[in-house]
Design an enzyme around this catalytic site. Structure first.
Site, PDB file in Angstrom:
ATOM      1  N   ASP A   9     -18.636 144.686  72.696  1.00  0.00           N
ATOM      2  CA  ASP A   9     -17.975 145.589  71.748  1.00  0.00           C
ATOM      3  C   ASP A   9     -18.832 146.839  71.621  1.00  0.00           C
ATOM      4  OD1 ASP A   9     -16.766 146.861  69.663  1.00  0.00           O
ATOM      5  OD2 ASP A   9     -16.774 145.132  68.304  1.00  0.00           O
ATOM      6  N   ASP A 105     -12.493 149.603  73.478  1.00  0.00           N
ATOM      7  CA  ASP A 105     -13.937 149.417  73.320  1.00  0.00           C
ATOM      8  C   ASP A 105     -14.379 147.966  73.368  1.00  0.00           C
ATOM      9  OD1 ASP A 105     -12.555 148.998  70.955  1.00  0.00           O
ATOM     10  OD2 ASP A 105     -14.310 149.424  69.725  1.00  0.00           O
ATOM     11  N   GLU A 106     -13.460 147.039  73.574  1.00  0.00           N
ATOM     12  CA  GLU A 106     -13.856 145.629  73.572  1.00  0.00           C
ATOM     13  C   GLU A 106     -13.354 144.909  74.822  1.00  0.00           C
ATOM     14  OE1 GLU A 106     -12.859 143.501  69.987  1.00  0.00           O
ATOM     15  OE2 GLU A 106     -13.057 145.320  68.776  1.00  0.00           O
TER      16      GLU A 106
HETATM   17 MG   LIG Z   1     -16.204 148.665  68.654  1.00  0.00          MG
END
Ligand SMILES: [Mg+2]
Length: 414
Positions: A9, A105-106
């Site tokens: 993350d 973002d993950e």
């Molecule tokens: Mg994040």
């Protein structure tokens, strides 16, 4: 065999990318958000310094300014974020081909069986953490565990720039004391329901009889009980391997509240366009469309409807989603986030020729869109645009966030 799953993350992703690209603001409180002149602008992300002022994602710029008057607000630049997201994916792909993204973002990575090449899960996580930092210039947090749910939880436990290991030996001491809402899929409403029955921690949930949870939450009660007990066996989906895609959807939080029907139309069109583009890319069409709406009081609902005919054509999906909105958005409240999802997928071309002129029109437009796909592949996505999306470039400049179906998670039942 016990699996080794990583969940990476990237911390405060949008804000980190903005600070990375403009070092002169990196030591100041920074937020990425909607237009400042319009008081309806919303915070989409904030850096660590802004976090200290208690600036929160989802609140209005106006609220954030009350707490942090010198906050620097940068408009979102999704092209930049996609670029960074792709750079991260390239790093992940050095360690496994089983990479499942969860937003920009993950990502989950399944690195089972790679010890002889890269070391154990923790070692791979450390390597990736360092590479993201040195090659992208931003930090990430990584959870390492034997299933996806705990790996995701691990990436939340230590932030920023950290690796957290959750094993079969330590999960009861590490995970169980955490509040129940820290568990993936436990939203506000579920949390309230569970709290009412004295279930406050993940441990409380794990120790509750699952039959009791089933009466409380339906089949989700059973799933959540399994997650809390470390029994999630869902695989990391290799998105490239699309043989088993169950649905394709996009959702976005708009850079400002959507007030008018034209605002709604712009966003719905952008999303319908990107969903059908991905359907065609995967040689699929859909029979059902689902609309998801979240208003400015963060209340959300979902509605779905069947298409006249299965297809992968933007206008048909757009019209159906818009009709759902008009029929169901009775409160008239401003909208903060919207999603469009294609369900009941089937291979494209698996339809019969029709004599119905309406259906023939849809097929013709579908062919036209295939041509547009080809133009865009050659000259870039923005080389050809629908007029409606140009009426408010602030809204239409967004790129819907890709979302893939979260598959029902299964585990062995004793
Ligand atoms: Mg994040």
């Amino acid at each position: 065999m016990e699996r080794t799953i990583l969940h990476c993350d990237m911390n405060s992703f949008y804000a980190s990318v903005e600070c990375m690209c403009n070092p002169s603001i990196s030591d100041k409180p920074v937020a990425v958000g909607g237009s400042e002149e319009k008081r309806t602008g919303i915070i989409l992300a904030k850096n660590q310094i802004a976090k200290k002022y208690n600036v929160k994602t989802g609140e209005t710029l106006w609220q954030a300014r009350q707490k942090c008057p010198h906050l620097i607000v940068v408009p979102p630049d999704f092209k930049k974020y996609i670029h960074f997201s792709k750079m991260a994916s390239k790093i992940y792909n050095n360690y496994t081909n089983l990479v499942e993204s969860f937003g920009f973002d993950e990502c989950w990575l399944d690195v089972t069986g790679t010890e002889h090449l890269f070391g154990n899960g923790e070692a791979v996580a450390e390597t990736i953490r360092k590479r993201i930092k040195s090659e992208l210039g931003i930090t990430c947090s990584i959870g390492v565990s034997f299933n996806k749910v705990f790996a995701k939880l691990g990436s939340d436990m230590k932030k920023p720039d950290a690796v957290t290991l959750i094993t079969k030996k330590n999960y009861k001491s590490k995970v169980w004391p955490l509040p129940v809402e820290d568990l993936l899929f436990v939203g506000k409403v579920t949390k309230q329901k569970l709290n009412r029955y004295g279930i406050k921690t993940i441990g409380d949930l794990a120790r509750t009889d699952f039959k009791h949870l089933e009466t409380l939450l339906g089949k989700w009660g059973y799933y959540l009980w399994g997650y809390a007990n470390g029994l999630d066996a869902s695989p990391v989906r290799d998105i490239e391997n699309h043989a088993d895609i169950k649905s394709i959807g996009n959702s976005i939080t708009a850079p400002r509240d959507l007030m008018t029907i034209n605002d709604i139309k712009i966003i719905l069109y952008k999303m319908a366009e990107s969903v059908t583009e991905r359907l065609r890319e995967n040689n699929l069409m859909c029979a059902t469309v689902q609309l998801w709406v979240k208003d400015n009081e963060l209340k959300s609902y979902e509605r779905q409807a069947k298409l006249i005919v299965p297809c992968a054509e933007t206008r048909e999906l757009f019209n159906t989603a818009l009709a759902l909105y008009l029929k169901n958005h009775k409160t008239g409240k401003p909208v903060r986030a919207l999603g469009v999802r294609a369900h009941n997928l089937l291979p494209s071309g698996s339809y019969q020729l029709s004599l119905d002129p309406e259906i023939n029109k849809i097929r013709k437009r579908e062919q036209l869109e295939e041509t547009i796909d080809a133009i865009r592949q050659r000259f870039g996505h923005h080389s050809i645009q629908r007029c409606i999306t140009l009426t408010d470039t602030g809204l239409s400049n967004i790129n819907p966030k890709d979302e893939h179906t979260v598959h029902p998670i299964a585990w062995p039942v004793n």
